[in-house]
Scaffold this motif. Structure first.
Motif, mmCIF file in Angstrom:
data_model
loop_
_atom_site.group_PDB
_atom_site.id
_atom_site.type_symbol
_atom_site.label_atom_id
_atom_site.label_comp_id
_atom_site.label_asym_id
_atom_site.label_seq_id
_atom_site.Cartn_x
_atom_site.Cartn_y
_atom_site.Cartn_z
ATOM 1 N N SER A 184 0.869 4.152 -3.111
ATOM 2 C CA SER A 184 0.734 5.710 -2.081
ATOM 3 C C SER A 184 2.004 6.504 -3.502
ATOM 4 O O SER A 184 1.860 7.294 -3.486
ATOM 5 C CB SER A 184 0.419 5.595 -0.833
ATOM 6 N N GLU A 222 -6.368 11.260 -0.114
ATOM 7 C CA GLU A 222 -7.434 10.757 -0.097
ATOM 8 C C GLU A 222 -7.363 9.527 0.578
ATOM 9 O O GLU A 222 -8.037 9.348 1.505
ATOM 10 C CB GLU A 222 -8.906 10.169 -1.193
ATOM 11 N N ASN A 223 -6.560 8.843 0.322
ATOM 12 C CA ASN A 223 -5.977 7.628 0.827
ATOM 13 C C ASN A 223 -4.624 7.757 1.497
ATOM 14 O O ASN A 223 -4.243 6.715 2.420
ATOM 15 C CB ASN A 223 -5.702 6.941 -0.252
ATOM 16 N N ALA A 224 -4.050 9.114 1.645
ATOM 17 C CA ALA A 224 -2.974 9.407 2.466
ATOM 18 C C ALA A 224 -3.023 9.503 3.774
ATOM 19 O O ALA A 224 -3.924 10.592 4.129
ATOM 20 C CB ALA A 224 -2.079 10.065 1.371
ATOM 21 N N ASP A 225 -2.701 9.144 4.606
ATOM 22 C CA ASP A 225 -2.755 9.048 6.927
ATOM 23 C C ASP A 225 -2.209 10.541 7.376
ATOM 24 O O ASP A 225 -2.930 11.572 7.331
ATOM 25 C CB ASP A 225 -1.658 8.248 7.340
ATOM 26 N N SER A 261 1.908 6.909 -6.668
ATOM 27 C CA SER A 261 0.546 7.501 -7.024
ATOM 28 C C SER A 261 1.099 9.180 -7.202
ATOM 29 O O SER A 261 0.876 9.489 -7.586
ATOM 30 C CB SER A 261 -0.495 7.488 -6.187
ATOM 31 N N SER A 308 0.986 -1.009 -0.145
ATOM 32 C CA SER A 308 -0.138 0.367 0.067
ATOM 33 C C SER A 308 0.812 1.509 0.016
ATOM 34 O O SER A 308 0.185 1.945 -0.694
ATOM 35 C CB SER A 308 -0.489 -0.248 1.183
ATOM 36 N N THR A 309 1.477 0.762 0.487
ATOM 37 C CA THR A 309 2.663 2.270 1.023
ATOM 38 C C THR A 309 3.280 2.961 -0.582
ATOM 39 O O THR A 309 3.396 4.011 -0.639
ATOM 40 C CB THR A 309 4.206 2.353 1.996
ATOM 41 N N GLU A 315 -6.234 11.846 -5.627
ATOM 42 C CA GLU A 315 -6.705 10.149 -5.511
ATOM 43 C C GLU A 315 -5.506 9.865 -4.398
ATOM 44 O O GLU A 315 -6.428 9.373 -3.597
ATOM 45 C CB GLU A 315 -6.745 8.836 -6.886
ATOM 46 N N TYR A 316 -4.771 9.818 -4.251
ATOM 47 C CA TYR A 316 -3.239 10.043 -3.241
ATOM 48 C C TYR A 316 -3.890 10.747 -2.334
ATOM 49 O O TYR A 316 -3.956 9.991 -1.120
ATOM 50 C CB TYR A 316 -2.325 10.832 -3.962
#
Length: 645
Positions: free
Chosen positions: A18, A46-49, A21, A14-15, A43-44
């Protein structure tokens, strides 16, 4: 353990995804492929911490550049909350994004705080002035002058930059069929020029490609025609041997070309001397008299991003060095799409002046002689929205025309709209005060009749307790005001209104004379007309201009009292022989009588006109008595004795 390993592997994958992306978004951003960059960044994020300030700002800019203003405002706000000291360019984009989503109050607060922090008092003063004007416009219930309709020629692509040419409309469009390549910025075809025949009520016929000679594989946009000549100016991508010329940042610029148009073909194409691969020049427009070329450019030395410039067009066709239109027009934002209408009104589009959001259309006036611009004003609702509204052009009569907008009720990206405009309502206040001539007191209940240039009565007013009156009159009108009151002489004055709406003319004040103030009683109780002394030349009875002026007072009173009957008595001093003085005074009495007749006084209203010489002296100055000139002057007099009134 196996579960932990699987979880670690998932997190690792996932990392890696990310990061990939983000890398992709940054590559697209550097290529100015903002539409794809915005999608990838969104998109990046929205999913990044955790997202860095730099990434937020680049994502915000990408969204801003493709008009995703809501998303841009949200991303700029996140970056602003992390660091309120954003650089000027990002701060301005943040504020514009807020205005585009109608967050006007928030935009004002953010911008004012920025101006305070950066000690910009002059910019702050100008902003507050424009802000207050904007809210007055926003909250106004006044009906818009503009009525608009979407043109039938619009496509799902970008259609803008309308230019009126003879009986047709030429415009810029990214619709397929002309350019072969796609423009990475918005993933639409490069711009080309199209032409459409004008029909009734502003309708447009099916468009066709304007000119094969202009057509390239890249941007060909915005054109201008010099009046009464074959000269044209147009904008294209800067190319050489069918390849884009790139600046040091790997960006391609727009350049301006001059050419001639003969038999529908573009010939003698040449670049303008101030073009450069390091900055753009475009959006040309020629003044109605053909003496100025206006255009937009981000050349060094301006006030912001794109500024409006102008060059004089000399009689031999040579252009002067470009001159910046100055801070009245240009801002820290984008100012472009200039257009000078036939009535001297100058229009342009800007996101730097305070407006509804996006690009707004603004109006000023241009003075050809001084090469100066008046203060700028927003043309208002309907024509302007919180979206991009730009590239306005007017017909010769300045009552209709076309502009472009990406407002959501259109057919595609940017659409061309036809508009009609109501004549401007323009009124000015004419006011004044009326006083009594004798005691200078204010006169109440005076009737003021207002007539237009055809002598028709358009208003009737009554002065208030303080002798004041006021009336609203259309601009650029000549009027006549007549003040009347019982027992007072009528008085008339002219006034001229100016050309500024809600303006106030110079006061029109009256000082009225009461008719009875011109009637006095002598020592014997007889009523006489009070008038200035009547002067005659030595040894003559001719009516002098000074004597005529005094006699006109008697005419005025007799006209006021149409039944008044008088007799005229003329007297001399004792100098000269008795017979000479008697004869001279009688001639003068009859001369004054004839003058009154010549002014329309009926013969039956003057019972007699007789000279008495020195027979009725008012003092001791008889023959042989030494007297001063002043004492003798007292005996030289004409009496207009009132017999009937």
């Amino acid at each position: 353990m196996k579960l932990l390993i699987q979880l670690s592997l998932i997190l690792f994958v996932s990392t890696c995804y990310s990061q990939a992306s983000l890398n992709k978004a940054e590559r697209l951003f550097k290529k100015n492929a903002f539409k794809s960059a915005a999608t990838t960044y969104n998109e990046y994020i929205e999913n990044a911490d955790k997202v860095s300030e730099e990434t937020l700002l680049q994502a915000a800019e990408a969204n801003y550049n493709v008009n995703n203003n809501r998303k841009a405002a949200m991303l700029y706000e996140r970056a602003y909350n992390m660091n309120a000291n954003l650089d000027e360019e990002n701060l301005y984009r943040y504020v514009r994004s807020l205005r585009s989503v109608r967050e006007y109050k928030k935009a004002d607060r953010v911008f004012l705080q920025f101006l305070e922090n950066n000690d910009k008092p002059k910019v702050k003063e100008q902003f507050i002035k424009e802000r207050d004007s904007f809210y007055a416009l926003l909250n106004s219930s006044k009906e818009s002058r503009y009525t608009i309709s979407n043109s039938t020629i619009n496509s799902e692509y970008s259609d803008f930059g309308p230019v009126l040419y003879r009986d047709s409309l030429i415009f810029s469009s990214s619709r397929p069929g002309a350019a072969k390549e796609l423009y990475l910025w918005n993933e639409q075809p490069f711009l080309s020029l199209f032409v459409s025949e004008k029909a009734e009520n502003g309708m447009l016929e099916k468009p066709t490609l304007f000119s094969k000679q202009i057509k390239s594989d890249f941007h060909d946009a915005t054109i201008a025609f010099a009046p009464n000549s074959h000269v044209v100016y147009f904008t294209s991508s800067h190319t050489e041997k069918h390849k884009l010329i790139l600046d040091n940042n790997r960006s391609n610029q727009f350049v301006l070309y001059k050419a001639t148009m003969e038999d529908g073909k573009i010939k003698n194409k040449e670049e303008l001397f101030f073009n450069s691969k390091e900055y753009s020049a475009g959006h040309p427009s020629v003044s109605p008299d053909g003496t100025f070329l206006f255009f937009a450019s981000d050349m060094p030395g301006g006030y912001g991003q794109a500024d409006i410039y102008y060059s004089e067009i000399y009689k031999d066709g040579m252009l002067s060095e470009p001159k910046n239109a100055g801070p009245t027009i240009n801002t820290a934002g984008n100012d472009f799409f200039p257009f000078l209408a036939s009535d001297g009104s100058f229009y342009f589009s800007s996101n730097g002046h305070v407006g509804f959001g996006g690009l707004d259309i603004f109006e000023a006036s241009f003075n050809n002689a001084t090469k100066s611009f008046s203060d700028v004003k927003n043309i208002g609702k309907v024509a302007n929205t919180s979206y991009d509204d730009f590239s306005i052009v007017f017909d010769d009569d300045v009552t209709s025309g076309y502009f472009a907008s990406n407002r959501p009720d259109g057919k595609g990206d940017d659409d061309i709209y036809h508009f009609t405009r109501k004549p401007l309502t323009c009124n000015q206040v004419v006011s004044g005060n009326i006083k009594d001539q004798k005691d200078n007191n204010n006169l109440a209940d005076v009737t003021v009749t207002v007539r237009d240039s055809t002598n028709a009565i358009i208003h009737t007013l009554i002065t208030d307790a303080n002798g004041n009156f006021k009336v609203t009159i259309p601009c650029n009108n000549t009027i006549t005001l007549t003040a009347t009151k019982p027992d007072y002489f009528e008085q008339t004055k002219d006034a001229q209104t100016g050309n500024k709406d809600q303006g106030i003319t110079d006061p029109v004040n009256f000082i009225l004379e009461k008719a009875t103030d011109m009637i006095v009683k002598d020592e014997e109780g007889f009523e006489k007309i009070k008038m200035d002394p009547i002067y005659f030349e030595y040894d003559k009875a001719n009516i002098t201009p000074q004597a005529a002026k005094a006699l006109d007072g008697a005419v005025k009173l007799m006209n006021f009292y149409p039944n008044m009957v008088i007799k005229i008595e003329a007297h001399t001093d004792s100098r000269g022989s008795d017979s000479y003085n008697l004869s001279l005074s009688d001639k003068r009495a009859k001369a004054t009588q004839e003058y009154l007749y010549s002014k329309g006084i009926a013969t039956n209203r003057i019972l007699s006109a007789k000279g008495f010489g020195e027979s009725r002296l008012l003092n001791k100055c008889s023959n042989g008595v030494k007297c001063s000139d002043e004492e003798h002057e007292k005996n030289r007099r004409s009496n207009f004795i009132i017999l009937e009134k």
